[in-house]
Design a protein around this motif. Sequence first.
Motif, mmCIF file in Angstrom:
data_model
loop_
_atom_site.group_PDB
_atom_site.id
_atom_site.type_symbol
_atom_site.label_atom_id
_atom_site.label_comp_id
_atom_site.label_asym_id
_atom_site.label_seq_id
_atom_site.Cartn_x
_atom_site.Cartn_y
_atom_site.Cartn_z
ATOM 1 N N LEU A 19 -74.033 85.239 97.237
ATOM 2 C CA LEU A 19 -73.770 84.145 98.143
ATOM 3 C C LEU A 19 -74.091 84.304 99.575
ATOM 4 N N ILE A 25 -73.332 82.158 105.495
ATOM 5 C CA ILE A 25 -72.835 83.226 104.806
ATOM 6 C C ILE A 25 -73.362 84.602 104.889
ATOM 7 N N LYS A 29 -68.538 87.642 105.733
ATOM 8 C CA LYS A 29 -67.895 86.006 105.040
ATOM 9 C C LYS A 29 -67.949 86.131 103.508
ATOM 10 N N GLU A 32 -65.050 87.986 102.337
ATOM 11 C CA GLU A 32 -63.744 87.231 102.875
ATOM 12 C C GLU A 32 -63.669 86.160 101.605
ATOM 13 N N ILE A 33 -64.582 85.548 101.121
ATOM 14 C CA ILE A 33 -64.689 84.629 100.306
ATOM 15 C C ILE A 33 -64.297 84.967 98.585
ATOM 16 N N CYS A 34 -64.623 86.254 98.324
ATOM 17 C CA CYS A 34 -64.596 86.997 97.082
ATOM 18 C C CYS A 34 -62.947 87.295 97.193
ATOM 19 N N LYS A 36 -60.515 85.766 98.795
ATOM 20 C CA LYS A 36 -59.802 84.504 98.761
ATOM 21 C C LYS A 36 -59.675 84.134 97.534
ATOM 22 N N ILE A 56 -64.825 79.172 94.206
ATOM 23 C CA ILE A 56 -65.689 79.580 95.383
ATOM 24 C C ILE A 56 -66.215 78.192 96.221
ATOM 25 N N ALA A 59 -63.646 76.901 98.392
ATOM 26 C CA ALA A 59 -63.023 77.800 99.232
ATOM 27 C C ALA A 59 -64.258 77.564 100.458
ATOM 28 N N ILE A 60 -65.411 77.585 100.156
ATOM 29 C CA ILE A 60 -66.592 77.311 101.061
ATOM 30 C C ILE A 60 -66.486 76.122 101.711
ATOM 31 N N ASP A 63 -63.329 76.116 104.448
ATOM 32 C CA ASP A 63 -63.122 76.912 105.398
ATOM 33 C C ASP A 63 -64.313 77.217 106.091
ATOM 34 N N TYR A 64 -65.459 76.687 105.644
ATOM 35 C CA TYR A 64 -66.690 77.427 106.217
ATOM 36 C C TYR A 64 -67.917 76.081 106.703
#
Length: 122
Positions: A19, A25, A29, A32-34, A36, A56, A59-60, A63-64
């Motif tokens: 990632l 990232i 982060k 955090e992603i893993c 989530k 994944i 989520a990215i 939020d990012y």
Amino acid sequence: MARIAGVNIPTNKRVLIALRSIHGIGPAKAIEICNKVNIETTKRVNQLSDSEVIQIREAIDADYIVEGDLRRQVSMNIKGMMDLGCYKGLRHRRGLPVRGQRTSTNARTRKGPAKAIAGKKK
């Protein structure tokens, strides 16, 4: 090969490390992603199912700010400083170090290769 945020992620690496190949990232982060998405950090990218890759990706996206958008935002911030004429903007404009580093020695990365000055040595 998993493609997330327009980047082909290395398949044989762990998810946490892979990632990080996405601009924006880093280590924190990625963890955090893993967390989530509830994916084990020791799992490899080629072991991920399609649904996990999609989770994944979502989520990215949600939020990012990553890749092109992040690069654009950073360059616009720098342009804004240059237009304002603030100290950091002037340093960017002149191609000198921005964060207070010395320039009498070092700073070759920002200033480029040394230029010889004729008749200086005496």
